[in-house]
Scaffold this active site. Sequence first.
Site, PDB file in Angstrom:
ATOM      1  CE  LYS A  11      27.793  23.262  58.923  1.00 37.73           C
ATOM      2  NZ  LYS A  11      27.866  23.329  57.455  1.00 37.73           N
TER       3      LYS A  11
HETATM    4  N1  GLU Z   1      27.562  20.268  55.497  1.00 39.55           N
HETATM    5  C1  GLU Z   1      27.458  20.577  54.095  1.00 39.55           C
HETATM    6  C2  GLU Z   1      27.740  22.049  53.839  1.00 39.55           C
HETATM    7  O1  GLU Z   1      28.398  22.702  54.624  1.00 39.55           O
HETATM    8  C3  GLU Z   1      26.149  20.092  53.492  1.00 39.55           C
HETATM    9  C4  GLU Z   1      24.922  20.711  54.048  1.00 39.55           C
HETATM   10  C5  GLU Z   1      23.636  20.086  53.535  1.00 39.55           C
HETATM   11  O2  GLU Z   1      23.672  19.250  52.645  1.00 39.55           O
HETATM   12  O3  GLU Z   1      22.592  20.484  54.043  1.00 39.55           O
HETATM   13  O4  GLU Z   1      27.394  22.577  52.820  1.00 39.55           O
END
Ligand code: GLU
Length: 370
Positions: A60
Amino acid sequence: MDNGHIEVYTGYRVQHNFARGPAKGGIRYAPDVTLDEVRALAAWMTWKCAVVNIPFGGAKGGIICDPAQMSKGELEKLTRRYTAELIDFIGPERDVPAPDMNTNEQTMAWIMDTYSMHARHTVTAVVTGKPVDLSGSKGRIEATGRGLLIVVEEAVKKLGLKPSNTRVVVQGSGNVGGVAAKLMHQTGYKVIALSDIYGGIHNPNGLDIPDVMAYLEKHRTLEKYPNAEAVSNMDLLELDCEVLLPAATENQITSQNANKIKCRILAEGANGPTTAAADDILERKGVFVIPDILANAGGVTCSYFEWVQDRMGYFWKEDVVNERLKDIMVESFNDVVKYAETHGVNNRIAAYMLAIDRVAYVTRLRGIYA
Ligand code: GLU
């Protein structure tokens, strides 16, 4: 900055696990981003990808900034600089970012371009959630909301409810809450409340969601929407309903309000909307929880499809994307519920057991390189 002033921002990227494949996870822009938060979100991505059984680890990113106060040009510079700093750490085989809070298709286009300029050739698979015309996937924008609809439908069937008299309360009206509300309304559910960051609106007879979304688009706030009562974001969570869908941010359902929550099904659109203490209370109350790492996994599942399509250079029709998304979400829902029933644990514990089992299994299979 546009006025010639120099501003220094702090940004993070946390990579939690690579056992099952490249790290995967979004990037958020918000004033209250912290390293601990990004760490937690990175770990959740590992478990989320494992629950839906896609070949990714977890990561993240976040930048401490207030995008509401920044111009498009300033956001572009911020994004490109952040990408340049991360150039050696991201990549299609390494770590694949995506949108999260306050980032979008345009942000992903800038990252893709910056990375490609450094690589000296176009590398579309370095990020997902790109515009469809720039090697994005059809269906990606709606995928998190659609995934929520799919798992709620399964839970509704399981509890013997009927969509037409199932009242739904949605906290948040962004890419997760807004899309989920729209799709649930289209499918025949009665969406009775919806909110944005400033507050919410409530109409026990059901909201006309397309009208609400058009109002929000025009006024940039739900405030003073004519056909509903105003309700605060906290009071909204305590409304009488069958399905509660927190799709805003972390720590919304806590030991302070969990006792007052009246839903039968809690479908977590946000990451981490429920605290551990609240979880125990919800379990005692018999609420059927669809935990975040399952409920909102439609987004990353479609990100996986985007990454596959980019690497193939062959793009699928929207129906194909949606059908494959449904297959994965239904199967994962059934896996989690079966685990819960077999081991006599709640759905959240079951989802973690399943995910940790999958990561541990490949970790053992790979062995230790020494
Ligand atoms: N930000 C989204 C999540 O928390 C998508 C992450 C992604 O597609 O890699 O799942």
